[in-house]
Design a protein around this motif. Sequence first.
Motif, short mmCIF file in Angstrom:
data_model
loop_
_atom_site.label_atom_id
_atom_site.label_comp_id
_atom_site.label_asym_id
_atom_site.label_seq_id
_atom_site.Cartn_x
_atom_site.Cartn_y
_atom_site.Cartn_z
N VAL A 86 -3.43 72.40 14.71
CA VAL A 86 -4.31 71.75 15.52
C VAL A 86 -4.28 70.09 15.54
CG1 VAL A 86 -6.80 71.61 16.01
CG2 VAL A 86 -5.91 73.85 15.50
N THR A 87 -4.30 69.84 14.28
CA THR A 87 -4.08 68.48 14.00
C THR A 87 -2.86 67.91 14.80
OG1 THR A 87 -4.87 68.33 12.03
CG2 THR A 87 -3.70 66.47 12.26
N LEU A 88 -1.79 68.38 14.82
CA LEU A 88 -0.45 68.02 15.77
C LEU A 88 -0.45 68.29 17.10
CD1 LEU A 88 2.30 69.41 13.59
CD2 LEU A 88 1.75 66.99 14.15
N LEU A 89 -1.30 69.12 17.67
CA LEU A 89 -1.72 69.39 19.06
C LEU A 89 -2.48 68.16 19.59
CD1 LEU A 89 -1.13 71.90 21.05
CD2 LEU A 89 -3.48 72.61 20.58
N LEU A 149 4.49 64.40 22.94
CA LEU A 149 4.83 65.91 23.37
C LEU A 149 5.68 66.82 22.16
CD1 LEU A 149 5.87 65.79 27.02
CD2 LEU A 149 3.89 66.86 26.23
N SER A 150 6.49 66.11 21.57
CA SER A 150 7.25 66.73 20.32
C SER A 150 6.17 67.27 19.38
CB SER A 150 8.41 65.80 19.86
OG SER A 150 7.87 64.44 19.43
N ARG A 151 5.16 66.30 18.83
CA ARG A 151 4.31 66.85 17.97
C ARG A 151 3.51 67.87 18.52
NH1 ARG A 151 2.66 61.29 15.05
NH2 ARG A 151 4.68 60.64 14.40
N ILE A 156 3.97 75.55 17.58
CA ILE A 156 4.84 76.45 16.97
C ILE A 156 4.14 76.98 15.60
CG2 ILE A 156 7.02 76.53 15.65
CD1 ILE A 156 8.22 74.67 17.63
N LEU A 157 3.44 75.81 14.92
CA LEU A 157 2.60 76.24 13.74
C LEU A 157 1.59 77.05 13.99
CD1 LEU A 157 2.58 72.95 12.03
CD2 LEU A 157 3.96 74.91 11.29
N ILE A 158 0.63 76.82 14.98
CA ILE A 158 -0.42 77.82 15.31
C ILE A 158 0.10 79.15 15.75
CG2 ILE A 158 -2.08 78.23 17.03
CD1 ILE A 158 -2.58 75.15 17.47
N GLY A 159 1.24 79.19 16.57
CA GLY A 159 1.78 80.43 16.81
C GLY A 159 1.99 81.57 15.53
N ASN A 160 2.68 80.67 14.48
CA ASN A 160 3.33 81.45 13.38
C ASN A 160 1.93 81.79 12.38
OD1 ASN A 160 5.94 81.42 13.71
ND2 ASN A 160 6.24 79.44 13.15
N GLY A 161 1.00 80.72 12.40
CA GLY A 161 -0.23 81.30 11.74
C GLY A 161 -0.99 82.23 12.35
#
Length: 156
Positions: free
Chosen positions: A21-24, A29-31, A37-42
């Motif tokens: 969420v922080t990176l979102l 756009l790369s962040r 990707i991190l949210i999807g894996n979580g």
Amino acid sequence: MSAGANLVSFVAIGVLVGCGVTLLLERSLSRILLGIILIGNGVNLLIIFGGRSGRAPVAGVTEPDRMSDALPQAMVLTAIVITFGFTAFLLAISYRSWYLTGDDEVPDDLEDQQIVRRAARREVSTADLGGEPPESDPEQVDAPAPWQRRREGGPG
């Protein structure tokens, strides 16, 4: 040692989703891509730990009361495919943005900048409060359709 969920698993899920969420919320756009990707894996880990653990759900090999729940596994496989497709789409947008502008930052919208300036000057909004019908309101009249321009003899 049990193979089920424990506190460390849920803390890891929380860290993955929190960092995502922080990176979102960043402009790059790369962040944003890394955040997705991190949210999807979580979320995938959360779904996996939500199912019943057990042996492989193969009929005739495992007793029904010892089978694991196959629904979370099917949901995670679907989520992996969706996340992969979304990741590919964001990669394409990020590459195109970098190719055209030299960076992958999302700029502010011009309309948003105008709204911020008007709010700072405390100007009155330009909302349409006239009450005239749409045909006579110059703000709501669209450009004529191509078939209308051809009928009127204009270009098109």
